[in-house]
Scaffold this active site. Structure first.
Site, PDB file in Angstrom:
ATOM      1  N   GLU A  31       0.877  -1.165   0.000  1.00  0.00           N
ATOM      2  CA  GLU A  31       0.000   0.000   0.000  1.00  0.00           C
ATOM      3  C   GLU A  31       0.921   1.224   0.000  1.00  0.00           C
ATOM      4  O   GLU A  31       1.810   1.324   0.845  1.00  0.00           O
ATOM      5  CB  GLU A  31      -0.880   0.002   1.257  1.00  0.00           C
ATOM      6  N   ARG A 256       5.737 -13.102   9.618  1.00  0.00           N
ATOM      7  CA  ARG A 256       6.369 -11.785   9.489  1.00  0.00           C
ATOM      8  C   ARG A 256       7.767 -11.820  10.077  1.00  0.00           C
ATOM      9  O   ARG A 256       8.057 -12.595  10.981  1.00  0.00           O
ATOM     10  CB  ARG A 256       5.550 -10.727  10.246  1.00  0.00           C
ATOM     11  N   LYS A 266       4.746   0.704   9.279  1.00  0.00           N
ATOM     12  CA  LYS A 266       4.740   2.010   8.614  1.00  0.00           C
ATOM     13  C   LYS A 266       4.101   3.083   9.481  1.00  0.00           C
ATOM     14  O   LYS A 266       4.509   4.232   9.455  1.00  0.00           O
ATOM     15  CB  LYS A 266       3.984   1.893   7.295  1.00  0.00           C
TER      16      LYS A 266
HETATM   17  P1  ATP Z   1       3.141  -2.277   8.048  1.00  0.00           P
HETATM   18  O1  ATP Z   1       2.496  -3.117   9.090  1.00  0.00           O
HETATM   19  O2  ATP Z   1       4.574  -2.045   8.259  1.00  0.00           O
HETATM   20  O3  ATP Z   1       2.402  -1.019   7.760  1.00  0.00           O
HETATM   21  P2  ATP Z   1       1.828  -3.579   5.940  1.00  0.00           P
HETATM   22  O4  ATP Z   1       1.699  -5.044   6.013  1.00  0.00           O
HETATM   23  O5  ATP Z   1       0.653  -2.770   6.281  1.00  0.00           O
HETATM   24  O6  ATP Z   1       3.096  -3.167   6.754  1.00  0.00           O
HETATM   25  P3  ATP Z   1       1.781  -3.414   3.102  1.00  0.00           P
HETATM   26  O7  ATP Z   1       2.178  -2.300   2.231  1.00  0.00           O
HETATM   27  O8  ATP Z   1       0.351  -3.754   3.180  1.00  0.00           O
HETATM   28  O9  ATP Z   1       2.339  -3.099   4.548  1.00  0.00           O
HETATM   29  O10 ATP Z   1       2.654  -4.700   2.824  1.00  0.00           O
HETATM   30  C1  ATP Z   1       3.027  -5.210   1.586  1.00  0.00           C
HETATM   31  C2  ATP Z   1       3.429  -6.644   1.810  1.00  0.00           C
HETATM   32  O11 ATP Z   1       4.561  -6.721   2.680  1.00  0.00           O
HETATM   33  C3  ATP Z   1       2.335  -7.447   2.456  1.00  0.00           C
HETATM   34  O12 ATP Z   1       2.185  -8.663   1.740  1.00  0.00           O
HETATM   35  C4  ATP Z   1       2.824  -7.694   3.852  1.00  0.00           C
HETATM   36  O13 ATP Z   1       2.346  -8.924   4.306  1.00  0.00           O
HETATM   37  C5  ATP Z   1       4.342  -7.687   3.672  1.00  0.00           C
HETATM   38  N1  ATP Z   1       5.013  -7.308   4.916  1.00  0.00           N
HETATM   39  C6  ATP Z   1       4.928  -6.140   5.578  1.00  0.00           C
HETATM   40  N2  ATP Z   1       5.658  -6.157   6.713  1.00  0.00           N
HETATM   41  C7  ATP Z   1       6.242  -7.379   6.769  1.00  0.00           C
HETATM   42  C8  ATP Z   1       7.116  -8.033   7.698  1.00  0.00           C
HETATM   43  N3  ATP Z   1       7.537  -7.417   8.803  1.00  0.00           N
HETATM   44  N4  ATP Z   1       7.519  -9.284   7.428  1.00  0.00           N
HETATM   45  C9  ATP Z   1       7.104  -9.905   6.317  1.00  0.00           C
HETATM   46  N5  ATP Z   1       6.275  -9.364   5.411  1.00  0.00           N
HETATM   47  C10 ATP Z   1       5.839  -8.114   5.616  1.00  0.00           C
HETATM   48 MG    MG Z   2      -1.181  -2.987   5.208  1.00  0.00          MG
END
Ligand code: ATP
Ligand code: MG
Length: 543
Positions: A31, A256, A266
Site C-alpha cells: 500500500e 512476518r 509504517k
Molecule cells: P506495516 O504493518 O509495516 O504497515 P503492511 O503489512 O501494512 O506493513 P503493506 O504495504 O500492506 O504493509 O505490505 C506489503 C506486503 O509486505 C504485504 O504482503 C505484507 O504482508 C508484507 N510485509 C509487511 N511487513 C512485513 C514483515 N515485517 N515481514 C514480512 N512481510 C511483511
Molecule cells: Mg497494510
C-alpha cells in the site's frame, strides 16, 4: 542467488507437476502509504525469488484503495527500493486501475443476492458484529431487494450520500465463527482525492474485497501474504468464487519478520518522520530500505539475510546481530581499508623535522592488489584515537599506547610516548613522542616487538570529517514506543580521515581500520565530508 527450500516452494512444485498451473505468477502488493522497510524486504525478495526459481513472473502492484493515506511520493520510493534490491517487476500495476471491474463485480454480487447496502453507521456495524463467543445480529437493512440495492449502490457511486452514510456489505453469515465472514463491508464512501484516479470515484472497495480481485484479475497463481491474513483466507476465497473470476489465485500466508530493537510498522515509522524524531524516511537509523541504503547497507547483504533467515509459517524475531553479520560478510568482500581518527588526540613527534613529510605507498587492501594503492603520510604532527592511549599501561593486555610504551603506527614507524601535556582539568590533550627511524615500515626491522599497532593520520595531510555513529533508534520494551526512543541513537563526532580520501577511492564502502565500515552520507561534499558508520567491525553484542 540460492533460494532455500521452503513450504511455499514445495506447493509451487506440486502445482506445476499436477499441471494446475503452467507458470508461477506472484506479486508484491504494497500500500503506497509509507516507505518500504526491511520487513517488506522479506515479502519482496521471496516473491521475486520464488517466481524466478520457476522461470515465472512477479508483478509490483500498488494496493491503492485507500485514497486518504496514499501518495505518489511513496509510489516512487517503493519503485526505487525494489530496483535497488535488484528486482525488475514484470509489470507495475495499480489496484485503482481495476475499480471499474470491481464495481461491476459488486453489482454481480448484488444481483446474486450476496451483497446489500447498509445504512448502519460504522459504530453500529461494529457493535452488531458480536464476538468470538456471541454471533452477530443481522442489520435491519439486510433483506433489501436486489433492485433497491442496485439503485442505492448506484446512488452511492453518484455521490448522493455523505461519507459513512451507507456502505455495501457482503451477505454471508452473521453467525460465522470467523468474524471476517460476518457480512464484511466491501465498499465505503470517501470524497478524498485519489493519487491515481483523482475525483473519478467516491466509493472505494475495502481491502478484503479488493485484494482477491486484484490477484485474480492479474492471474496471480500464488498470493503470498503475512500471517495476520490467515483468518481472511475464507473471505478471500469467497470473493473470488462468488464474483465468478475465471482465474483462481491461492492465498498462502508466511510469518512476518521482526528484528529486535527495531520498529517495523509504517504507522510508527511515519510517526517518527512526522514528529521529527528522525530527519526523514531515509534517516540512516531507520529500518526503511532507503534509510539502510543511505547508511551504507548493500542490497546483497539484505538479500542474503532474508534468504538466510528462510521463510516459515510463523512470525520470527531475529536479533540485530544476525543482520549485521550478513552485512559484515558482504562489506568485508567489497571494501578497501583506510585510516580515520574519530576522537582525535594530538601527537607531536619531537625528534622529527618540522618541515619534513614522508609519503608511503601502500595497498588499499594487501589481500586485494587489484584495488590499487594509496599514499599514507607521516610527519611531525599526527592524530591518534583518544581510546588508544592511557597514561599508565594498566596490564599486559593493553596493546596500545601508554607513557614509556612503544607502538607501531600502521604502514610507517614505531613511536614511543615520552611525555604528555594536560589542560587545566588534568585531561591529556597532547602526547609528545619519539619515533625510531630504524623501524621504518618495509625495512625488515625486527629487533623489538611493539606493544600493538594503531591507526593514525598525519595532521596537515588529513581531512576534517564529521563521523555519524549510530545505535538503535528504539529499544524493545513495554512502554509506548515514543518513550523507548534511544537518545544516543545518533552520535556526531569531528575527526580526521587520511589524505587518500581527497582522491577517488576504489570502493563505495570502506573499512576505517579498527573503527568499522563506513560510507559517505548523501549530504557529504568534497569540502564537508560526512561519513556514516554502517556497522562496527565486531559485534558488541553481549549475551
Ligand atoms: P506495516 O504493518 O509495516 O504497515 P503492511 O503489512 O501494512 O506493513 P503493506 O504495504 O500492506 O504493509 O505490505 C506489503 C506486503 O509486505 C504485504 O504482503 C505484507 O504482508 C508484507 N510485509 C509487511 N511487513 C512485513 C514483515 N515485517 N515481514 C514480512 N512481510 C511483511
Ligand atoms: Mg497494510
Amino acid at each position: 542467488m540460492e533460494n532455500h527450500s521452503n513450504f511455499i516452494k514445495t506447493i509451487m512444485i506440486q502445482d506445476l507437476e499436477s499441471k494446475k498451473h503452467d507458470e508461477i505468477i506472484t506479486r508484491f502488493p504494497p500500500e503506497p502509504n509509507g516507505y518500504l522497510h526491511i520487513g517488506h524486504a522479506r515479502a519482496v525478495i521471496n516473491n521475486f525469488e520464488l517466481a524466478k526459481n520457476f522461470g515465472g513472473k512477479t508483478n509490483l502492484r500498488f494496493d491503492d484503495t485507500n485514497p486518504g493515506k496514499e501518495d505518489v511520493e511513496y509510489v516512487n520510493a517503493i519503485i526505487e527500493d525494489i530496483k535497488w534490491l535488484g528486482y525488475e517487476p514484470n509489470k507495475v500495476l495499480y489496484a485503482s486501475d481495476y475499480f471499474e471491474e470491481m464495481y461491476h463485480r459488486a453489482i454481480l454480487l448484488i444481483k446474486k443476492g450476496l451483497a446489500y447496502v447498509d445504512d448502519l453507521s460504522a459504530e453500529e456495524i461494529s457493535k452488531t458484529r458480536g464476538n468470538l463467543t456471541t454471533p452477530g445480529t443481522e442489520s435491519p437493512f439486510r433483506n433489501r431487494s436486489v433492485s433497491e440495492n442496485i439503485e442505492l449502490f448506484e446512488n452511492m457511486n453518484k455521490g448522493m450520500y455523505k461519507e459513512g452514510e451507507k456502505v455495501l456489505r457482503a451477505k454471508i453469515d452473521m453467525a460465522s465463527p470467523n468474524m471476517n465472514m460476518r457480512d464484511p463491508v466491501i465498499y465505503r464512501i470517501s470524497y478524498a482525492e485519489h493519487h491515481n484516479t483523482g475525483k473519478r470515484w467516491c466509493i472505494y472497495p475495502m481491502y478484503d474485497y479488493a485484494h482477491p480481485l486484484e490477484d485474480a484479475i492479474e492471474g496471480i497463481t500464488h498470493s503470498l501474504c503475512s500471517l495476520e491474513f490467515e483468518d481472511h483466507r475464507p473471505l478471500y476465497d469467497w470473493v473470488v468464487r462468488e464474483t465468478e473470476m475465471p482465474l483462481i489465485p491461492r492465498q498462502i500466508e508466511f510469518g512476518r519478520l521482526n528484528i529486535e530493537n527495531t520498529v517495523m510498522s509504517k504507522r510508527y515509522l511515519k510517526q517518527l518522520v512526522d514528529e521529527k524524531h528522525v530527519i526523514g524516511w531515509d534517516d540512516p537509523r531507520m529500518p526503511t530500505l532507503s534509510g539502510l541504503r543511505r547508511r551504507g547497507y548493500t542490497p546483497e547483504a539484505i538479500r542474503n539475510f532474508i534468504l538466510g533467515t528462510g521463510l516459515s509459517r510463523i512470525n520470527t524475531t531475529v536479533n540485530t546481530d544476525m543482520l549485521e553479520s550478513f552485512l559484515r560478510d558482504d562489506l568485508a568482500n567489497n571494501s578497501s581499508k583506510l585510516m580515520g581518527v574519530i576522537d582525535p588526540l594530538k601527537v607531536t613527534v619531537i625528534n622529527y623535522d618540522e618541515d619534513k613529510v614522508e609519503a608511503f605507498t601502500v595497498p588499499f587492501d594487501p589481500n586485494k592488489p587489484e584495488l590499487g594503492e594509496r599514499t599514507v603520510y607521516f610527519s611531525k604532527h599526527l592524530y591518534i584515537e583518544q581510546d588508544d592511549f592511557v597514561e599508565v599501561k594498566p596490564n599486559k593486555h593493553w596493546k596500545r599506547l601508554a607513557k614509556d610504551v612503544e607502538v607501531r603506527l600502521f604502514h610507517t614507524y614505531f613511536i614511543k610516548c615520552v611525555d604528555v601535556i594536560k589542560d587545566e582539568t588534568g585531561k591529556v590533550v597532547e602526547l609528545l613522542v619519539t619515533y625510531d627511524p630504524e623501524t621504518k615500515s618495509g625495512s625488515g626491522f625486527s629487533e623489538r616487538k611493539p606493544n600493538g599497532t594503531i591507526h593514525f593520520v598525519s595532521a596537515h595531510q588529513s581531512i576534517k570529517t564529521q563521523f555519524n555513529l549510530f545505535g538503535p533508534l528504539v529499544f524493545d520494551g513495554e512502554a509506548p514506543f515514543i518513550e523507548r526512543l534511544n537518545k544516543d541513537s545518533w552520535i556526531k563526532k569531528e575527526g580526521f580521515i587520511e589524505a587518500a580520501f581527497s582522491k577517488d577511492i576504489p570502493t563505495k564502502s570502506f573499512q576505517l581500520i579498527r573503527m568499522g565500515y563506513f560510507n559517505f552520507d548523501k549530504v557529504s561534499t568534497k569540502e564537508n565530508m560526512v561519513l556514516n558508520r554502517i556497522v562496527e567491525l565486531k559485534s558488541s553484542f553481549q549475551k
